[in-house]
Scaffold this active site. Sequence first.
Site, PDB file in Angstrom:
ATOM      1  N   HIS A 182       0.839  -1.206   0.000  1.00 10.45           N
ATOM      2  CA  HIS A 182       0.000   0.000   0.000  1.00 10.45           C
ATOM      3  C   HIS A 182       0.872   1.253   0.000  1.00 10.45           C
ATOM      4  O   HIS A 182       0.592   2.233  -0.701  1.00 10.45           O
ATOM      5  CB  HIS A 182      -0.909   0.040   1.236  1.00 10.45           C
ATOM      6  N   CYS A 230     -15.111 -14.179  -4.397  1.00 10.18           N
ATOM      7  CA  CYS A 230     -13.952 -14.079  -3.495  1.00 10.18           C
ATOM      8  C   CYS A 230     -14.144 -12.853  -2.618  1.00 10.18           C
ATOM      9  O   CYS A 230     -14.191 -11.721  -3.114  1.00 10.18           O
ATOM     10  CB  CYS A 230     -12.636 -13.966  -4.267  1.00 10.18           C
ATOM     11  N   CYS A 281     -11.197 -10.325  -2.720  1.00 10.76           N
ATOM     12  CA  CYS A 281     -11.250  -9.439  -3.897  1.00 10.76           C
ATOM     13  C   CYS A 281     -12.529  -8.600  -3.894  1.00 10.76           C
ATOM     14  O   CYS A 281     -12.626  -7.642  -4.625  1.00 10.76           O
ATOM     15  CB  CYS A 281     -11.264 -10.223  -5.201  1.00 10.76           C
ATOM     16  N   HIS A 287      -5.816 -14.615  -4.376  1.00 11.90           N
ATOM     17  CA  HIS A 287      -5.615 -14.810  -2.937  1.00 11.90           C
ATOM     18  C   HIS A 287      -5.327 -16.246  -2.536  1.00 11.90           C
ATOM     19  O   HIS A 287      -4.988 -16.509  -1.384  1.00 11.90           O
ATOM     20  CB  HIS A 287      -6.824 -14.270  -2.163  1.00 11.90           C
ATOM     21  N   LYS A 335       2.645 -12.246  -4.375  1.00 15.43           N
ATOM     22  CA  LYS A 335       2.279 -10.872  -4.051  1.00 15.43           C
ATOM     23  C   LYS A 335       2.343 -10.692  -2.542  1.00 15.43           C
ATOM     24  O   LYS A 335       1.808 -11.499  -1.793  1.00 15.43           O
ATOM     25  CB  LYS A 335       0.848 -10.614  -4.537  1.00 15.43           C
TER      26      LYS A 335
HETATM   27  N1  MSP Z   1     -10.326  -1.067  -1.862  1.00  7.32           N
HETATM   28  C1  MSP Z   1      -9.821  -1.556  -3.094  1.00  7.32           C
HETATM   29  C2  MSP Z   1      -9.460  -0.406  -4.014  1.00  7.32           C
HETATM   30  C3  MSP Z   1     -10.581   0.537  -4.338  1.00  7.32           C
HETATM   31  S1  MSP Z   1     -10.066   1.844  -5.345  1.00  7.32           S
HETATM   32  C4  MSP Z   1     -11.471   2.569  -5.833  1.00  7.32           C
HETATM   33  C5  MSP Z   1      -8.580  -2.401  -2.820  1.00  7.32           C
HETATM   34  N2  MSP Z   1      -7.984  -2.211  -1.675  1.00  7.32           N
HETATM   35  S2  MSP Z   1      -6.685  -2.998  -1.165  1.00  7.32           S
HETATM   36  O1  MSP Z   1      -6.374  -2.410   0.096  1.00  7.32           O
HETATM   37  O2  MSP Z   1      -6.913  -4.401  -1.199  1.00  7.32           O
HETATM   38  O3  MSP Z   1      -5.571  -2.772  -2.200  1.00  7.32           O
HETATM   39  C6  MSP Z   1      -5.226  -1.482  -2.550  1.00  7.32           C
HETATM   40  C7  MSP Z   1      -4.047  -1.447  -3.454  1.00  7.32           C
HETATM   41  O4  MSP Z   1      -2.916  -2.010  -2.825  1.00  7.32           O
HETATM   42  C8  MSP Z   1      -4.232  -2.164  -4.772  1.00  7.32           C
HETATM   43  O5  MSP Z   1      -3.848  -1.268  -5.805  1.00  7.32           O
HETATM   44  C9  MSP Z   1      -3.264  -3.291  -4.702  1.00  7.32           C
HETATM   45  O6  MSP Z   1      -2.697  -3.560  -5.960  1.00  7.32           O
HETATM   46  C10 MSP Z   1      -2.217  -2.699  -3.797  1.00  7.32           C
HETATM   47  N3  MSP Z   1      -1.370  -3.741  -3.247  1.00  7.32           N
HETATM   48  C11 MSP Z   1      -1.699  -4.702  -2.340  1.00  7.32           C
HETATM   49  N4  MSP Z   1      -0.620  -5.526  -2.191  1.00  7.32           N
HETATM   50  C12 MSP Z   1       0.385  -5.101  -3.009  1.00  7.32           C
HETATM   51  C13 MSP Z   1       1.704  -5.490  -3.222  1.00  7.32           C
HETATM   52  N5  MSP Z   1       2.231  -6.525  -2.629  1.00  7.32           N
HETATM   53  N6  MSP Z   1       2.455  -4.722  -4.054  1.00  7.32           N
HETATM   54  C14 MSP Z   1       1.983  -3.576  -4.648  1.00  7.32           C
HETATM   55  N7  MSP Z   1       0.734  -3.190  -4.465  1.00  7.32           N
HETATM   56  C15 MSP Z   1      -0.107  -4.004  -3.743  1.00  7.32           C
HETATM   57  O7  MSP Z   1      -8.215  -3.185  -3.674  1.00  7.32           O
END
Ligand code: MSP
Length: 528
Positions: free
Chosen positions: A31, A137, A140, A158, A306
């Site tokens: 994040h 899921c 997701c 996941h 990831k």
């Molecule tokens: N809530 C939704 C997004 C809504 S936007 C209108 C969501 N949230 S999340 O918290 O699961 O993920 C947010 C972001 O963090 C996503 O862009 C996701 O790709 C990113 N990441 C989560 N794990 C990640 C990594 N390990 N590396 C890079 N980014 C990653 O999805």
Amino acid sequence: MAATGTTASGESAYYVTTPIYYVNDAPHLGHAYTTVAGDVLTRWHRQRGEKVWYLTGTDEHGQKVMRTAEANGVTPQEWCDKLVEDAWKPLWEHLQIANDDFIRTTEPRHTDRVQEFVQDLYEKGEIYKGGYEGPYCVACEEYKSPGDLLEGDLCPIHKRPVEWLKEENYFFRLSAYGERLLEFYERNPDFIRPASARNEVVSFVKQGLQDLSISRSTFDWGVPIPWDTKHVIYVWIDALLNYATAVGYGSDQEKFDATWPANIHLVGKDILRFHAVIWPAMLMANGLSLPRGVFANGWLMVGGEKMSKSNLTGISPRELTEHFGVDAYRYYFLRAIPFGQDGSFSWEDFSARYTSELANDFGNLASRVAAMVGKYFGGTLPEATDAGPAEQAIADGLAAAAAQADTLIGDNLDFSAGIGAIFEFVKQVNGYLSDQAPWKVAKDDSPEGQARLATILYTAAESLRAIAVLLHPVMPGTSAKLWASLGAEPHLGALADQRIADVATWGGLPAGAQVVKGEILFPRLENA
Ligand code: MSP
């Protein structure tokens, strides 16, 4: 005056967004990666003198958050409030994220507008009632195609079991937008970047789109469908709208006009389709203008997977900042991983780059130059009266580095190469000092020798002036220390007011500036 007034030319602000993050847990490295990238990008544009708006926030509805709250014995709202205040906002502050706003999807400024938006689509006939069943899921928050599941009915992202859901839902006529979307991608070849992401989306849309279920009736943690309150709006429809509601959609037209459309939605590659397919279709359906770009970054990986809360192997952003400092943290991920590609984190690689690039190449340069101006000129920057080809080469190197970095970072979001271009210049200045060897020239007391010494040290200090400006978006704290050490502020004003367009104009730092040996910029690592 609204904070997002129009620019002098009446153009809207350079508006950048991060995904809004689920608050089922505290922020992790993945994040922070996107949020830091957006911060560097927006700081860069501010430093260009543009009006900028940088938005981040939290996605608080949906089953994932609801279940986490239940498991912790609190209401979803209590859970969200606690995480936002104790974990998310403090981390962004700690990482020096200069966001202009922070939207939470449970705020009335958002939920009221979401209801209006959906109501409007319903009245236009873009939403209808139907039934749906399929594998879902929860991580997701998405129905999956049975063909995409891994063996054992696991979510391909996941790797956890999906749930079979059967619901009577409201549907958005997404299938009607395929052709228009393809035309739009065709007319706007840079809408989706990088190119690999664009290709993926285009082939996905070409396969044909299905209508999208946009309501849920099996739980109630969400925004109610206004005409049928047994249903809540699907969390993704709710979430995507944050980009518009946060800048005044439906409530503050002046602000909205001064900000919308977004210039770049930064997203992780796993949520690209929501942003490059569903979101533009929603906007088309409502008659709003479309964002100018979506940029998908890669994933931070651990052991080939990831990085996620469950496989983080215990590394938190704060653990890294405690060891390396906030600025080195901001630098490292953007420098080490080409933006758009996946990348792995390792302590060894971070330590190696810290020591060679930050401490040795950059930090030592800054401290050596300040020490020599102190030693030979009592801390008063001397005049360069003897500039020749070697100095011209430095001025030329700066002009090239500044132009490259501006395009690479500001336009292409190629942070790695852009920072690389700035560090090539750092290396060039180091090479210049080794060649000119001011410590040897200092032994020559003749007026010519002293003029030479003065010219070399002026050239090095003036180069550092430019380096401080160019690195300010990436490492704001370090650049501020350097700016102070060069005694620049009384002559040139605040660091944030320095413009990228002027950075290579040679001679900005005037002779007479009071140079002091400041703090060590990158202290030696403990246990390195
Ligand atoms: N809530 C939704 C997004 C809504 S936007 C209108 C969501 N949230 S999340 O918290 O699961 O993920 C947010 C972001 O963090 C996503 O862009 C996701 O790709 C990113 N990441 C989560 N794990 C990640 C990594 N390990 N590396 C890079 N980014 C990653 O999805």
